[in-house]
Design a protein around this motif. Structure first.
Motif, PDB file in Angstrom:
ATOM      1  N   VAL A  40      -4.224   5.834   1.656  1.00  0.00           N
ATOM      2  CA  VAL A  40      -5.302   5.827   2.655  1.00  0.00           C
ATOM      3  C   VAL A  40      -5.356   7.176   3.356  1.00  0.00           C
ATOM      4  O   VAL A  40      -4.415   7.976   3.256  1.00  0.00           O
ATOM      5  CB  VAL A  40      -5.085   4.698   3.694  1.00  0.00           C
ATOM      6  CG1 VAL A  40      -5.351   3.340   3.081  1.00  0.00           C
ATOM      7  CG2 VAL A  40      -3.692   4.747   4.293  1.00  0.00           C
ATOM      8  N   ARG A  81      -0.658  -6.875   8.188  1.00  0.00           N
ATOM      9  CA  ARG A  81      -1.809  -6.964   7.283  1.00  0.00           C
ATOM     10  C   ARG A  81      -1.359  -7.252   5.851  1.00  0.00           C
ATOM     11  O   ARG A  81      -1.897  -8.140   5.190  1.00  0.00           O
ATOM     12  CB  ARG A  81      -2.596  -5.656   7.351  1.00  0.00           C
ATOM     13  CG  ARG A  81      -3.730  -5.568   6.361  1.00  0.00           C
ATOM     14  CD  ARG A  81      -4.497  -4.257   6.501  1.00  0.00           C
ATOM     15  NE  ARG A  81      -5.410  -4.105   5.395  1.00  0.00           N
ATOM     16  CZ  ARG A  81      -5.079  -3.609   4.209  1.00  0.00           C
ATOM     17  NH1 ARG A  81      -3.820  -3.226   3.983  1.00  0.00           N
ATOM     18  NH2 ARG A  81      -5.974  -3.524   3.255  1.00  0.00           N
ATOM     19  N   MET A 106       0.843  -1.197   0.000  1.00  0.00           N
ATOM     20  CA  MET A 106       0.000   0.000   0.000  1.00  0.00           C
ATOM     21  C   MET A 106       0.873   1.241   0.000  1.00  0.00           C
ATOM     22  O   MET A 106       1.754   1.375   0.862  1.00  0.00           O
ATOM     23  CB  MET A 106      -0.812   0.018   1.291  1.00  0.00           C
ATOM     24  CG  MET A 106      -2.214  -0.381   1.136  1.00  0.00           C
ATOM     25  SD  MET A 106      -3.074  -0.143   2.681  1.00  0.00           S
ATOM     26  CE  MET A 106      -4.717  -0.222   2.016  1.00  0.00           C
ATOM     27  N   ASP A 138     -17.669  -1.309   4.623  1.00  0.00           N
ATOM     28  CA  ASP A 138     -16.690  -2.194   5.240  1.00  0.00           C
ATOM     29  C   ASP A 138     -16.488  -1.814   6.710  1.00  0.00           C
ATOM     30  O   ASP A 138     -16.461  -2.666   7.593  1.00  0.00           O
ATOM     31  CB  ASP A 138     -15.374  -2.096   4.441  1.00  0.00           C
ATOM     32  CG  ASP A 138     -14.311  -3.043   4.962  1.00  0.00           C
ATOM     33  OD1 ASP A 138     -14.675  -4.060   5.581  1.00  0.00           O
ATOM     34  OD2 ASP A 138     -13.119  -2.763   4.768  1.00  0.00           O
ATOM     35  N   ALA A 166      -6.895   3.352  -1.811  1.00  0.00           N
ATOM     36  CA  ALA A 166      -7.697   2.246  -1.265  1.00  0.00           C
ATOM     37  C   ALA A 166      -9.042   2.737  -0.781  1.00  0.00           C
ATOM     38  O   ALA A 166      -9.149   3.834  -0.229  1.00  0.00           O
ATOM     39  CB  ALA A 166      -6.946   1.597  -0.104  1.00  0.00           C
ATOM     40  N   GLY A 188     -11.843  -3.408  -0.127  1.00  0.00           N
ATOM     41  CA  GLY A 188     -11.783  -4.379  -1.215  1.00  0.00           C
ATOM     42  C   GLY A 188     -10.498  -4.252  -2.014  1.00  0.00           C
ATOM     43  O   GLY A 188     -10.422  -4.714  -3.157  1.00  0.00           O
ATOM     44  N   ARG A 211      -7.758  -5.819  -1.634  1.00  0.00           N
ATOM     45  CA  ARG A 211      -7.183  -7.141  -1.958  1.00  0.00           C
ATOM     46  C   ARG A 211      -7.901  -7.760  -3.156  1.00  0.00           C
ATOM     47  O   ARG A 211      -7.296  -8.461  -3.958  1.00  0.00           O
ATOM     48  CB  ARG A 211      -7.226  -8.071  -0.749  1.00  0.00           C
ATOM     49  CG  ARG A 211      -8.568  -8.703  -0.435  1.00  0.00           C
ATOM     50  CD  ARG A 211      -8.608  -9.315   0.933  1.00  0.00           C
ATOM     51  NE  ARG A 211      -8.415  -8.289   1.969  1.00  0.00           N
ATOM     52  CZ  ARG A 211      -8.068  -8.544   3.214  1.00  0.00           C
ATOM     53  NH1 ARG A 211      -7.850  -9.773   3.594  1.00  0.00           N
ATOM     54  NH2 ARG A 211      -7.941  -7.566   4.090  1.00  0.00           N
ATOM     55  N   ASP A 217     -17.807  -8.631   6.437  1.00  0.00           N
ATOM     56  CA  ASP A 217     -17.136  -8.394   5.152  1.00  0.00           C
ATOM     57  C   ASP A 217     -16.561  -9.738   4.711  1.00  0.00           C
ATOM     58  O   ASP A 217     -15.850 -10.382   5.480  1.00  0.00           O
ATOM     59  CB  ASP A 217     -16.016  -7.361   5.359  1.00  0.00           C
ATOM     60  CG  ASP A 217     -15.196  -7.139   4.098  1.00  0.00           C
ATOM     61  OD1 ASP A 217     -15.757  -7.233   2.990  1.00  0.00           O
ATOM     62  OD2 ASP A 217     -13.976  -6.867   4.221  1.00  0.00           O
TER      63      ASP A 217
HETATM   64  N1  UDP Z   1      -7.236   0.898   5.362  1.00  0.00           N
HETATM   65  C1  UDP Z   1      -6.630   2.036   5.866  1.00  0.00           C
HETATM   66  N2  UDP Z   1      -5.376   1.918   6.447  1.00  0.00           N
HETATM   67  C2  UDP Z   1      -4.704   0.725   6.501  1.00  0.00           C
HETATM   68  C3  UDP Z   1      -5.348  -0.420   6.003  1.00  0.00           C
HETATM   69  C4  UDP Z   1      -6.609  -0.298   5.436  1.00  0.00           C
HETATM   70  O1  UDP Z   1      -7.197   3.120   5.813  1.00  0.00           O
HETATM   71  O2  UDP Z   1      -3.582   0.675   7.025  1.00  0.00           O
HETATM   72  C5  UDP Z   1      -8.554   1.050   4.718  1.00  0.00           C
HETATM   73  C6  UDP Z   1      -8.437   0.969   3.191  1.00  0.00           C
HETATM   74  O3  UDP Z   1      -9.366   1.865   2.602  1.00  0.00           O
HETATM   75  C7  UDP Z   1      -8.817  -0.453   2.907  1.00  0.00           C
HETATM   76  C8  UDP Z   1      -9.926  -0.640   3.934  1.00  0.00           C
HETATM   77  O4  UDP Z   1      -9.425   0.011   5.095  1.00  0.00           O
HETATM   78  O5  UDP Z   1      -9.235  -0.652   1.581  1.00  0.00           O
HETATM   79  C9  UDP Z   1     -10.284  -2.064   4.249  1.00  0.00           C
HETATM   80  O6  UDP Z   1      -9.165  -2.756   4.658  1.00  0.00           O
HETATM   81  P1  UDP Z   1      -9.132  -4.337   4.753  1.00  0.00           P
HETATM   82  O7  UDP Z   1      -8.013  -4.688   5.687  1.00  0.00           O
HETATM   83  O8  UDP Z   1     -10.486  -4.864   5.023  1.00  0.00           O
HETATM   84  O9  UDP Z   1      -8.647  -4.788   3.279  1.00  0.00           O
HETATM   85  P2  UDP Z   1      -9.347  -4.584   1.864  1.00  0.00           P
HETATM   86  O10 UDP Z   1     -10.836  -4.536   2.085  1.00  0.00           O
HETATM   87  O11 UDP Z   1      -8.812  -3.297   1.279  1.00  0.00           O
HETATM   88  O12 UDP Z   1      -8.925  -5.770   1.056  1.00  0.00           O
END
Ligand code: UDP
Length: 244
Positions: free
Chosen positions: A81, A92, A76, A175, A127, A130, A132, A181
């Motif tokens: 973000v 993560r 990322m 989310d 981001a 979603g 991933r 989710d």
């Molecule tokens: N996010 C953030 N900071 C981080 C990690 C995630 O703001 O360090 C936000 C980002 O918008 C991400 C969302 O939280 O898309 C959801 O994160 P998740 O871990 O559920 O993964 P994702 O849905 O992106 O696959």
């Protein structure tokens, strides 16, 4: 805590219906120095995937004499973000990299390339939940663009439970404040969903809701699959025009 309503008058906060994907944009072959690449937008997510290989394995001791090794790095950008993300891998992204690699491996014909590596790098530029799933969709197109022999395509989408209903392809608010989710990835072969290669969940749903979530994710995945195919076709048509 103030209650946040995610469904108002039967619509989601961004105006989508429950079974509607965010707008998706896919472009294959965007990077000159990668063997295969893809830029993808899924709503406000913006990601780019680069594939290198099959190529020599470094460090050598990781070589497998019977097949190629596959490596996947999800990363990322600090500016992707709202609260600046500390650069570099964290727990993560290490976890996402691992499950994403496992989601893609069954589709790659690794046995054709013993002692080599296939490296997949995916960078999240922006981001919005979603990420991933967006990265997996981009990586899959980039693998095809690299000419890696594949058994099919991997297509990924999440389903969330918000205000008691299941919705396809949740955005950030859904989310964050939703009840569950559930990201999925599917192996699609000859236009049909053959297997599930990723299934994660946080939150709480009933077994019946999980069954319905799977059906909804499958519907969404088939639409994304068409867009992945279109992006690859467009790239080949572009190449043909250049040759002529
Ligand atoms: N996010 C953030 N900071 C981080 C990690 C995630 O703001 O360090 C936000 C980002 O918008 C991400 C969302 O939280 O898309 C959801 O994160 P998740 O871990 O559920 O993964 P994702 O849905 O992106 O696959």
């Amino acid at each position: 805590m103030e209650e946040i309503r995610l469904i108002v008058d039967g619509k989601r906060l961004d105006g989508r219906g429950f079974e509607e994907l965010r707008p998706i944009k896919i472009e294959a072959g965007v990077l000159k120095r990668a063997d295969g690449s893809c830029y993808l937008e899924m709503g406000k997510n913006k990601v780019v995937a680069a594939v290198y290989g099959p190529r020599e394995v470094h460090p050598k001791h990781l070589e497998d004499p019977s097949m190629a090794i596959v490596r996947y790095r999800y990363s990322m950008a600090p500016f992707s973000v709202e609260d600046r993300k500390r650069p570099g891998p964290d727990r993560r992204s290490i976890e996402i990299s691992k499950v994403s690699r496992e989601a893609l491996e069954p589709v790659i014909m690794k046995e054709l390339f013993p002692r080599s590596a296939i490296d997949i790098f995916v960078e999240v530029l922006q981001a919005d939940a979603g990420s991933r799933t967006a990265c997996l969709n981009a990586a899959s197109v980039a693998l095809v663009d690299a000419g890696i022999p594949m058994r099919g395509m991997v297509t990924s989408v999440a389903v969330a439970k918000v205000d008691g209903v299941l919705v396809l392809d949740p955005m950030k608010e859904e989310d964050y404040y939703g009840e569950a989710d559930i990201p999925f990835a599917f192996l699609i072969r000859n236009g049909k969903i053959e297997s599930i290669t990723l299934l994660q969940m946080d939150g709480r749903v009933t077994a019946e809701e999980l069954r319905r979530a799977l059906e909804l994710a499958k519907k969404g995945a088939m639409q994304i699959y068409q867009l992945q195919r279109d992006a690859i076709m467009r790239k080949y048509i572009r190449e043909e025009e250049v040759v002529e």
